[in-house]
Design a protein around this motif. Structure first.
Motif, short mmCIF file in Angstrom:
data_model
loop_
_atom_site.label_atom_id
_atom_site.label_comp_id
_atom_site.label_asym_id
_atom_site.label_seq_id
_atom_site.Cartn_x
_atom_site.Cartn_y
_atom_site.Cartn_z
N ALA A 87 0.83 -1.21 0.00
CA ALA A 87 0.00 0.00 0.00
C ALA A 87 0.87 1.26 0.00
O ALA A 87 0.60 2.21 -0.75
CB ALA A 87 -0.95 0.00 1.20
N VAL A 88 1.91 1.25 0.81
CA VAL A 88 2.81 2.41 0.87
C VAL A 88 3.45 2.67 -0.49
O VAL A 88 3.62 3.82 -0.91
CB VAL A 88 3.89 2.19 1.96
N LEU A 91 0.09 3.57 -3.18
CA LEU A 91 -0.86 4.65 -2.94
C LEU A 91 -0.19 6.01 -3.02
O LEU A 91 1.01 6.14 -2.77
CB LEU A 91 -1.52 4.50 -1.56
N ASP A 92 -0.97 7.01 -3.33
CA ASP A 92 -0.49 8.39 -3.32
C ASP A 92 -0.31 8.83 -1.87
O ASP A 92 -1.13 8.51 -1.01
CB ASP A 92 -1.52 9.28 -4.03
N LYS A 93 0.75 9.57 -1.60
CA LYS A 93 1.01 10.01 -0.23
C LYS A 93 -0.10 10.89 0.34
O LYS A 93 -0.22 11.02 1.55
CB LYS A 93 2.35 10.74 -0.14
N ASP A 95 -3.22 10.21 0.02
CA ASP A 95 -4.33 9.31 0.34
C ASP A 95 -4.26 8.95 1.84
O ASP A 95 -3.21 8.51 2.31
CB ASP A 95 -4.20 8.05 -0.52
N TRP A 98 -2.63 5.77 2.75
CA TRP A 98 -1.17 5.70 2.74
C TRP A 98 -0.65 5.89 4.16
O TRP A 98 0.21 5.14 4.61
CB TRP A 98 -0.59 6.76 1.80
N ARG A 99 -1.17 6.89 4.86
CA ARG A 99 -0.74 7.16 6.24
C ARG A 99 -1.07 5.97 7.14
O ARG A 99 -0.27 5.57 7.97
CB ARG A 99 -1.41 8.43 6.76
#
Length: 119
Positions: A87-88, A91-93, A95, A98-99
């Motif tokens: 996922a990291v 995914l776009d940071k 999103d 992502w966190r």
């Protein structure tokens, strides 16, 4: 990775000693695809230790791979880590997922370190 979260009987292998040979044997059992990476990092740590006159790089190598093994020896933790790392990477940071994935990655590594500190 405290007792309330992970059943020790889930472990694929016993926790190895924190030596290069023991960690290599453990990685060969739980994550053989990472043997080359372990060997390369071991060589780099030894070279840096010789260059700097410090055991720090070797101790960091041993700690890092002990944590890696601690996660990999529990299939459920390894699966959670792989999913979060994927996922990291995808995914776009921006999103929120992502966190959340980063939190899972950091949490798993922190729990593994804590578990090792209490051995």
């Amino acid at each position: 990775m405290t007792a309330q979260h992970i059943d020790p009987s889930e472990s694929l292998i016993p926790r190895p000693q924190r030596t290069p040979a023991a960690l290599r044997v453990a990685i060969a059992q739980v994550a053989p695809h990472r043997l080359g990476e372990l060997e390369q990092q071991k060589d780099e740590a030894i070279a840096l230790a010789a260059q700097t006159g410090s055991l720090g790089p070797i101790l960091q190598f041993l700690e890092s791979w002990a944590v890696t093994v601690e996660i990999a020896r529990f299939p459920s933790l390894a699966a959670r880590l792989h999913s979060a790392e994927y996922a990291v990477q995808t995914l776009d940071k921006g999103d929120p997922s992502w966190r959340k994935a980063m939190d899972v990655v950091h949490g798993l590594y922190a729990c593994a370190r804590e578990s090792l500190d209490h051995e």
